[in-house]
Write a protein that holds these residues in place. Structure first.
Motif, mmCIF file in Angstrom:
data_model
loop_
_atom_site.group_PDB
_atom_site.id
_atom_site.type_symbol
_atom_site.label_atom_id
_atom_site.label_comp_id
_atom_site.label_asym_id
_atom_site.label_seq_id
_atom_site.Cartn_x
_atom_site.Cartn_y
_atom_site.Cartn_z
ATOM 1 N N PRO A 150 53.174 39.312 29.826
ATOM 2 C CA PRO A 150 52.068 39.726 30.676
ATOM 3 C C PRO A 150 51.978 38.834 31.903
ATOM 4 C CG PRO A 150 51.271 38.467 28.786
ATOM 5 C CD PRO A 150 52.742 38.714 28.564
ATOM 6 N N ARG A 151 51.443 39.380 32.953
ATOM 7 C CA ARG A 151 51.286 38.605 34.185
ATOM 8 C C ARG A 151 50.197 37.572 33.965
ATOM 9 N NH1 ARG A 151 52.730 40.664 39.626
ATOM 10 N NH2 ARG A 151 51.974 39.155 41.129
ATOM 11 N N ALA A 152 50.443 36.330 34.348
ATOM 12 C CA ALA A 152 49.482 35.267 34.113
ATOM 13 C C ALA A 152 48.225 35.488 34.932
ATOM 14 C CB ALA A 152 50.103 33.919 34.491
ATOM 15 N N SER A 153 47.069 35.220 34.302
ATOM 16 C CA SER A 153 45.800 35.406 35.001
ATOM 17 C C SER A 153 45.685 34.444 36.183
ATOM 18 C CB SER A 153 44.636 35.201 34.032
ATOM 19 O OG SER A 153 44.675 33.898 33.474
ATOM 20 N N GLU A 154 46.459 33.309 36.139
ATOM 21 C CA GLU A 154 46.412 32.366 37.242
ATOM 22 C C GLU A 154 46.898 32.992 38.545
ATOM 23 O OE1 GLU A 154 47.666 31.781 34.291
ATOM 24 O OE2 GLU A 154 46.398 30.183 33.470
ATOM 25 N N ASP A 155 47.696 34.056 38.443
ATOM 26 C CA ASP A 155 48.179 34.722 39.641
ATOM 27 C C ASP A 155 47.028 35.276 40.467
ATOM 28 O OD1 ASP A 155 50.701 34.156 38.839
ATOM 29 O OD2 ASP A 155 51.262 36.194 38.306
ATOM 30 N N LEU A 156 45.886 35.488 39.828
ATOM 31 C CA LEU A 156 44.735 36.056 40.506
ATOM 32 C C LEU A 156 43.917 34.999 41.241
ATOM 33 C CD1 LEU A 156 43.509 38.424 37.649
ATOM 34 C CD2 LEU A 156 44.972 39.003 39.583
ATOM 35 N N GLY A 157 44.319 33.737 41.107
ATOM 36 C CA GLY A 157 43.550 32.660 41.714
ATOM 37 C C GLY A 157 43.483 32.732 43.223
ATOM 38 N N ALA A 158 44.445 33.431 43.833
ATOM 39 C CA ALA A 158 44.443 33.537 45.292
ATOM 40 C C ALA A 158 43.400 34.521 45.805
ATOM 41 C CB ALA A 158 45.829 33.954 45.787
ATOM 42 N N LEU A 159 42.853 35.341 44.914
ATOM 43 C CA LEU A 159 41.882 36.356 45.327
ATOM 44 C C LEU A 159 40.487 35.754 45.462
ATOM 45 C CD1 LEU A 159 42.811 39.412 43.068
ATOM 46 C CD2 LEU A 159 43.753 38.767 45.289
ATOM 47 N N THR A 160 39.738 36.255 46.432
ATOM 48 C CA THR A 160 38.330 35.891 46.526
ATOM 49 C C THR A 160 37.559 36.623 45.424
ATOM 50 O OG1 THR A 160 37.771 37.733 47.990
ATOM 51 C CG2 THR A 160 38.548 35.692 49.029
ATOM 52 N N ALA A 161 36.328 36.222 45.206
ATOM 53 C CA ALA A 161 35.512 36.869 44.180
ATOM 54 C C ALA A 161 35.346 38.356 44.482
ATOM 55 C CB ALA A 161 34.147 36.182 44.094
ATOM 56 N N ARG A 162 35.140 38.697 45.756
ATOM 57 C CA ARG A 162 34.974 40.098 46.115
ATOM 58 C C ARG A 162 36.276 40.877 45.927
ATOM 59 N NH1 ARG A 162 31.132 43.207 48.508
ATOM 60 N NH2 ARG A 162 29.886 42.015 47.024
ATOM 61 N N GLU A 163 37.405 40.262 46.258
ATOM 62 C CA GLU A 163 38.693 40.933 46.060
ATOM 63 C C GLU A 163 38.966 41.184 44.585
ATOM 64 O OE1 GLU A 163 40.751 39.008 50.076
ATOM 65 O OE2 GLU A 163 41.193 38.193 48.079
ATOM 66 N N ARG A 164 38.585 40.244 43.731
ATOM 67 C CA ARG A 164 38.742 40.439 42.284
ATOM 68 C C ARG A 164 37.852 41.587 41.819
ATOM 69 N NH1 ARG A 164 40.678 35.910 39.173
ATOM 70 N NH2 ARG A 164 39.252 36.516 37.493
ATOM 71 N N GLU A 165 36.643 41.632 42.333
ATOM 72 C CA GLU A 165 35.699 42.675 41.942
ATOM 73 C C GLU A 165 36.206 44.051 42.374
ATOM 74 O OE1 GLU A 165 30.859 43.290 42.035
ATOM 75 O OE2 GLU A 165 31.824 42.242 43.696
ATOM 76 N N VAL A 166 36.673 44.137 43.604
ATOM 77 C CA VAL A 166 37.195 45.405 44.108
ATOM 78 C C VAL A 166 38.434 45.827 43.328
ATOM 79 C CG1 VAL A 166 38.319 46.491 46.089
ATOM 80 C CG2 VAL A 166 36.218 45.177 46.423
ATOM 81 N N THR A 167 39.312 44.882 43.027
ATOM 82 C CA THR A 167 40.514 45.190 42.264
ATOM 83 C C THR A 167 40.159 45.729 40.886
ATOM 84 O OG1 THR A 167 41.819 43.498 43.417
ATOM 85 C CG2 THR A 167 42.634 44.229 41.278
ATOM 86 N N ALA A 168 39.155 45.157 40.260
ATOM 87 C CA ALA A 168 38.723 45.637 38.944
ATOM 88 C C ALA A 168 38.193 47.063 39.027
ATOM 89 C CB ALA A 168 37.652 44.707 38.377
ATOM 90 N N TRP A 169 37.467 47.380 40.103
ATOM 91 C CA TRP A 169 36.981 48.744 40.276
ATOM 92 C C TRP A 169 38.142 49.703 40.539
ATOM 93 C CZ3 TRP A 169 32.771 50.309 38.386
ATOM 94 C CH2 TRP A 169 31.594 49.574 38.433
ATOM 95 N N VAL A 170 39.121 49.270 41.303
ATOM 96 C CA VAL A 170 40.306 50.094 41.539
ATOM 97 C C VAL A 170 40.985 50.415 40.216
ATOM 98 C CG1 VAL A 170 42.646 50.083 42.518
ATOM 99 C CG2 VAL A 170 40.716 49.293 43.895
#
Length: 227
Positions: A150-170
């Motif tokens: 699986p892709r490591a969750s640390e890869d998401l560290g570059a995202l801002t909080a809003r980008e993470r939120e939008v990605t989750a909605w996508v």
């Protein structure tokens, strides 16, 4: 600009029908036809089409193997793959998305939906219905593919909080318009967040962003609350 399309399907009648539809449009044309996956890969390397309309089930080298080969070829980085499948709820479709396909359509698609789908994918967006995203992707992509970590969750560290939120909605199958309504921002702002997330995570399109969201656990662990 004319969208150059490669047809890959073992059914001659279906290929002929798709060719007539596509060639009837001023903004697209069929540049080649393949009857199997191996031929599709070979013709893609010759013609460098903008899009391959790929039947997932063909004898010999199937559409999944062909999609994997095309999307892994750096010389074909500008070629998108749109999958044709008898059913949206199909494990092979999920595997095709993991391999790099930009979306899929059912074989019973209407003429208008087919042409709109080609334009959508050729423009760099993905074609994932809410049904496919919420059911198929949740079912198959939430578990790592066999042999692939699986892709490591640390890869998401570059995202801002809003980008993470939008990605989750996508990843939940929501459109930019729907996400904008929930976050009280414009669809254009949502699109900007989506493209920034894609760039930071190395996703070639929206479909790959969904794959990453599930592989990393973001779609489950960081699902936004209803507003």
């Amino acid at each position: 600009m004319t969208i150059r399309v490669l047809l890959a399907d073992d059914q001659a009648l279906l290929r002929a029908t798709f060719r007539i539809l596509i060639d009837s449009c001023d903004d697209m044309e069929v540049v080649a036809e393949a009857t199997g996956g191996a031929e599709a890969v070979a013709l893609a390397r010759v013609h460098r089409p903008d899009l391959v309309l790929m039947d997932i089930r063909m004898p010999g080298t199937d559409g999944l193997a062909a999609t994997t080969a095309i999307c892994a070829d750096p010389e074909l980085s500008g070629t998108r793959v749109l999958i044709l499948t008898p059913s949206e709820i199909d494990a092979h479709v999920a595997q095709a998305l993991q391999a790099g396909a930009s979306g899929f359509l059912g074989k019973d698609v209407t003429a208008d939906a087919l042409l709109d789908g080609i334009r959508t994918v050729a423009a760099g967006d993905s074609l994932l219905s809410p049904l496919a995203t919420r059911v198929l992707i949740t079912r198959f992509l939430s578990a790592p593919a066999q042999g692939a970590p699986p892709r490591a969750s640390e890869d998401l560290g570059a995202l801002t909080a809003r980008e993470r939120e939008v990605t989750a909605w996508v990843a939940e199958g929501h459109s930019n318009e729907e996400i904008g309504e929930r976050l009280f921002v414009s669809p254009l702002t949502v699109r900007t967040h989506v493209h920034r997330a894609m760039t930071k995570l190395g996703a070639r399109d929206r479909a790959q962003l969904v794959v990453i969201a599930y592989q990393s656990g973001l779609a489950q662990a960081s699902r936004p609350a209803q507003r």
